[in-house]
Design a protein around this motif. Structure first.
Motif, PDB file in Angstrom:
ATOM      1  N   ARG A 164      15.696  52.472  84.308  1.00  0.00           N
ATOM      2  CA  ARG A 164      15.697  53.934  84.516  1.00  0.00           C
ATOM      3  C   ARG A 164      16.512  54.533  83.756  1.00  0.00           C
ATOM      4  O   ARG A 164      15.915  55.884  83.473  1.00  0.00           O
ATOM      5  N   VAL A 165      17.486  54.307  83.369  1.00  0.00           N
ATOM      6  CA  VAL A 165      18.533  55.103  82.437  1.00  0.00           C
ATOM      7  C   VAL A 165      17.825  55.318  81.075  1.00  0.00           C
ATOM      8  O   VAL A 165      17.934  56.453  80.566  1.00  0.00           O
ATOM      9  N   ILE A 166      17.388  54.145  80.488  1.00  0.00           N
ATOM     10  CA  ILE A 166      16.488  54.520  79.216  1.00  0.00           C
ATOM     11  C   ILE A 166      15.301  55.602  79.506  1.00  0.00           C
ATOM     12  O   ILE A 166      15.158  56.449  78.581  1.00  0.00           O
ATOM     13  N   ARG A 167      14.552  55.303  80.598  1.00  0.00           N
ATOM     14  CA  ARG A 167      13.542  56.444  80.803  1.00  0.00           C
ATOM     15  C   ARG A 167      14.192  57.713  80.825  1.00  0.00           C
ATOM     16  O   ARG A 167      13.515  58.701  80.386  1.00  0.00           O
ATOM     17  N   GLN A 168      15.200  57.742  81.428  1.00  0.00           N
ATOM     18  CA  GLN A 168      15.574  59.134  81.917  1.00  0.00           C
ATOM     19  C   GLN A 168      16.509  59.655  80.414  1.00  0.00           C
ATOM     20  O   GLN A 168      16.649  61.215  80.290  1.00  0.00           O
ATOM     21  N   THR A 169      16.851  58.957  79.348  1.00  0.00           N
ATOM     22  CA  THR A 169      17.611  59.593  78.421  1.00  0.00           C
ATOM     23  C   THR A 169      16.861  59.433  77.211  1.00  0.00           C
ATOM     24  O   THR A 169      17.047  60.412  76.294  1.00  0.00           O
ATOM     25  N   ALA A 194      18.301  53.835  72.439  1.00  0.00           N
ATOM     26  CA  ALA A 194      17.626  54.053  71.165  1.00  0.00           C
ATOM     27  C   ALA A 194      17.410  55.496  70.745  1.00  0.00           C
ATOM     28  O   ALA A 194      17.574  56.407  71.719  1.00  0.00           O
ATOM     29  N   ARG A 195      17.267  55.843  69.441  1.00  0.00           N
ATOM     30  CA  ARG A 195      16.808  57.015  68.997  1.00  0.00           C
ATOM     31  C   ARG A 195      15.749  56.617  67.737  1.00  0.00           C
ATOM     32  O   ARG A 195      15.662  55.419  67.331  1.00  0.00           O
ATOM     33  N   SER A 196      14.992  57.700  67.360  1.00  0.00           N
ATOM     34  CA  SER A 196      14.000  57.357  66.338  1.00  0.00           C
ATOM     35  C   SER A 196      14.004  58.356  65.101  1.00  0.00           C
ATOM     36  O   SER A 196      14.792  59.577  65.390  1.00  0.00           O
ATOM     37  N   LEU A 197      13.300  57.998  64.133  1.00  0.00           N
ATOM     38  CA  LEU A 197      13.198  59.108  63.084  1.00  0.00           C
ATOM     39  C   LEU A 197      11.703  59.085  62.797  1.00  0.00           C
ATOM     40  O   LEU A 197      11.134  57.991  62.724  1.00  0.00           O
ATOM     41  N   GLU A 198      11.209  60.389  62.723  1.00  0.00           N
ATOM     42  CA  GLU A 198       9.881  60.522  62.263  1.00  0.00           C
ATOM     43  C   GLU A 198       9.810  60.823  60.739  1.00  0.00           C
ATOM     44  O   GLU A 198      10.226  61.864  60.506  1.00  0.00           O
ATOM     45  N   LEU A 199       8.986  60.058  60.019  1.00  0.00           N
ATOM     46  CA  LEU A 199       9.138  60.319  58.613  1.00  0.00           C
ATOM     47  C   LEU A 199       7.646  60.733  58.297  1.00  0.00           C
ATOM     48  O   LEU A 199       6.800  60.076  58.709  1.00  0.00           O
ATOM     49  N   TYR A 239      21.728  62.568  70.953  1.00  0.00           N
ATOM     50  CA  TYR A 239      21.812  60.930  71.249  1.00  0.00           C
ATOM     51  C   TYR A 239      23.387  60.854  71.791  1.00  0.00           C
ATOM     52  O   TYR A 239      23.424  60.021  72.878  1.00  0.00           O
ATOM     53  N   ALA A 240      24.427  61.054  71.108  1.00  0.00           N
ATOM     54  CA  ALA A 240      25.709  60.801  71.435  1.00  0.00           C
ATOM     55  C   ALA A 240      26.119  61.585  72.939  1.00  0.00           C
ATOM     56  O   ALA A 240      26.858  60.871  73.652  1.00  0.00           O
ATOM     57  N   LYS A 241      25.331  62.650  73.234  1.00  0.00           N
ATOM     58  CA  LYS A 241      25.632  63.168  74.548  1.00  0.00           C
ATOM     59  C   LYS A 241      25.031  62.058  75.702  1.00  0.00           C
ATOM     60  O   LYS A 241      25.531  62.067  76.707  1.00  0.00           O
ATOM     61  N   GLY A 242      23.864  61.588  75.236  1.00  0.00           N
ATOM     62  CA  GLY A 242      23.193  60.531  76.194  1.00  0.00           C
ATOM     63  C   GLY A 242      24.203  59.276  76.313  1.00  0.00           C
ATOM     64  O   GLY A 242      24.457  58.823  77.369  1.00  0.00           O
ATOM     65  N   VAL A 243      24.612  58.964  75.198  1.00  0.00           N
ATOM     66  CA  VAL A 243      25.806  57.700  75.265  1.00  0.00           C
ATOM     67  C   VAL A 243      26.846  57.959  76.121  1.00  0.00           C
ATOM     68  O   VAL A 243      27.409  57.296  77.131  1.00  0.00           O
ATOM     69  N   ALA A 244      27.465  59.434  75.890  1.00  0.00           N
ATOM     70  CA  ALA A 244      28.480  59.761  76.827  1.00  0.00           C
ATOM     71  C   ALA A 244      28.172  59.745  78.230  1.00  0.00           C
ATOM     72  O   ALA A 244      29.160  59.443  79.126  1.00  0.00           O
ATOM     73  N   ALA A 245      27.144  60.266  78.601  1.00  0.00           N
ATOM     74  CA  ALA A 245      26.786  60.185  79.947  1.00  0.00           C
ATOM     75  C   ALA A 245      26.386  58.859  80.536  1.00  0.00           C
ATOM     76  O   ALA A 245      26.883  58.778  81.720  1.00  0.00           O
TER      77      ALA A 245
END
Length: 401
Positions: free
Chosen positions: A323-328, A159-164, A137-143
């Protein structure tokens, strides 16, 4: 006692100076999976059954909602109301229904019994998987930051998610109790979104409401985690109010809300500077925008659809941010960062940004959290912000990162 509709007039929003002891919490206690539950600062709604579903179609969503409400009124419902959820992608089907029965009560925040502590979440032995992992996730933010510094776009919400996974059945009523009693001033919901699927959450953010001759929007953008230490908590709040990065992020959202609401309003009031709102886990920059409808037939959902998605959940410009959301993001947001709410046949209603939420299905919970990324964002800080936002739901189920 709660009011059972249909009735001749819509329910009174309640008088905070004269709390109806037990009226709102009785509806919270009565919730069962499959019901529609929504608590807002103006009312508490519990609905069951389906009189009509708002079906997909070529007509704009507000028109289809009007048709469903008109049909229910024609069939004898004296206060038809639509309840449910709308996804992040407006092209995807909404989960909106006119229920068979609506029980209405005053706001949870006016009920003294809401202060009673719910049962603590029992240890469930949750299996927790991050999607993506924090480092990814952090790498996606940096990009994204690098692309913004090159001038490609101004902001994106990633965004990121957690699967429980639980070893046993999910106790949705207990989760809802803990969410609602922890933040009774906010917007708590439990809504079916498909066979065996439920969307639960406790959002702090009103997208837009209409009550009579008044529209109200309350965009939130710019956040910092709360602290258990009082002095540190106050310092964090004061720092947020002075943060150039967060004030810029907030200003972008407020400008977009102003532009989207202006065509619907004969008068529009936008404060010059934000204030602060707090939840149990976060501080947020907040601006309350109010307007007088230019057209008395313009509904809350008309304006909500014009606003959605705001830069607070997507970015700017909207098309590039999508588009950035879909790519990331390595998942489909579904109803996360969409909207949940209610509306009646007069056009009054409340539509809320779907954040601090999870989707429940079988023994699985899928949690979501996002952060606004601008050219000055720090990837580690944005990752930490999403972790703090997960706390709202993690505490409700007794799980940890």
């Amino acid at each position: 006692m709660p009011t059972v509709h249909p009735v001749a007039t819509p329910p009174a929003p309640g008088d905070p100076s004269r709390p109806a002891v037990g009226a709102a919490t009785a509806l919270l206690d009565a919730y069962r999976p499959g019901d529609h539950f929504l608590a807002t600062p103006t009312r508490t709604l519990l609905a069951d059954g389906v009189r009509a579903a708002v079906a997909p179609g070529d007509a704009p969503l507000p028109e289809r909602v009007r048709a469903a409400l008109a049909g229910a009124a024609h069939d004898g419902d004296l206060w038809p109301v639509v309840l449910g959820a709308i996804p992040f992608d407006p092209e995807e089907p909404a989960a909106l229904v006119v229920p068979e029965r609506v029980r209405s009560g005053p706001p949870l925040r006016t009920d003294p019994l809401v202060a009673l502590e719910p049962a603590a979440a029992a240890p469930a032995g949750w299996e927790v998987a991050a999607v993506p992992e924090p480092e990814v996730y952090a790498k996606g933010v940096a990009a994204a930051v690098e692309r913004m510094r090159r001038g490609e776009f101004g902001k994106v919400v990633l965004a990121r998610s957690l699967e429980l996974l639980s070893p046993g059945p999910l106790d949705l009523p207990s989760m809802l109790q803990r969410l609602a009693r922890r933040d009774p001033d906010g917007y708590t919901f439990a809504l079916p979104t498909g066979p065996g699927r439920t969307l639960l959450g406790a959002s702090p953010e009103l997208l837009v409401s209409r009550r009579g001759n008044r529209f109200t929007a309350n965009p939130l953008a710019g956040s910092t985690p709360r602290s258990a230490d009082l002095a540190e908590d106050v310092l964090r709040a004061a720092t947020l109010l002075r943060s150039e990065k967060d004030l810029h992020e907030h200003g972008v959202v407020v400008d977009a809300v102003r532009a989207a609401m202006a065509p619907y309003c004969s008068e529009l009031h936008v404060p010059e500077r934000p204030t602060l709102v707090r939840t149990a886990t976060m501080w947020h920059l907040s601006t309350t925008v109010t307007g007088v409808p230019a057209d008395p037939d313009a509904s809350a959902l008309d304006v909500a659809c014009a606003l959605h998605p705001t830069p607070a959940v997507c970015g700017t410009p909207t098309g590039i941010a999508r588009r950035v959301i879909r790519q990331t993001e390595p998942f489909d947001r579904g109803f996360f960062t969409g909207m949940v709410g209610w509306q009646d046949a007069s056009g009054d209603g409340e539509w809320v940004v779907t954040i601090r939420c999870a989707e429940a299905e079988g023994r699985r919970l899928r949690l979501f959290a996002g952060a606004g990324v601008v050219g000055t964002s720090d990837p580690e800080a944005e990752t930490a912000e999403t972790a703090a936002k997960f706390r709202t739901f993690l505490q409700a189920v007794g799980a940890e990162l």
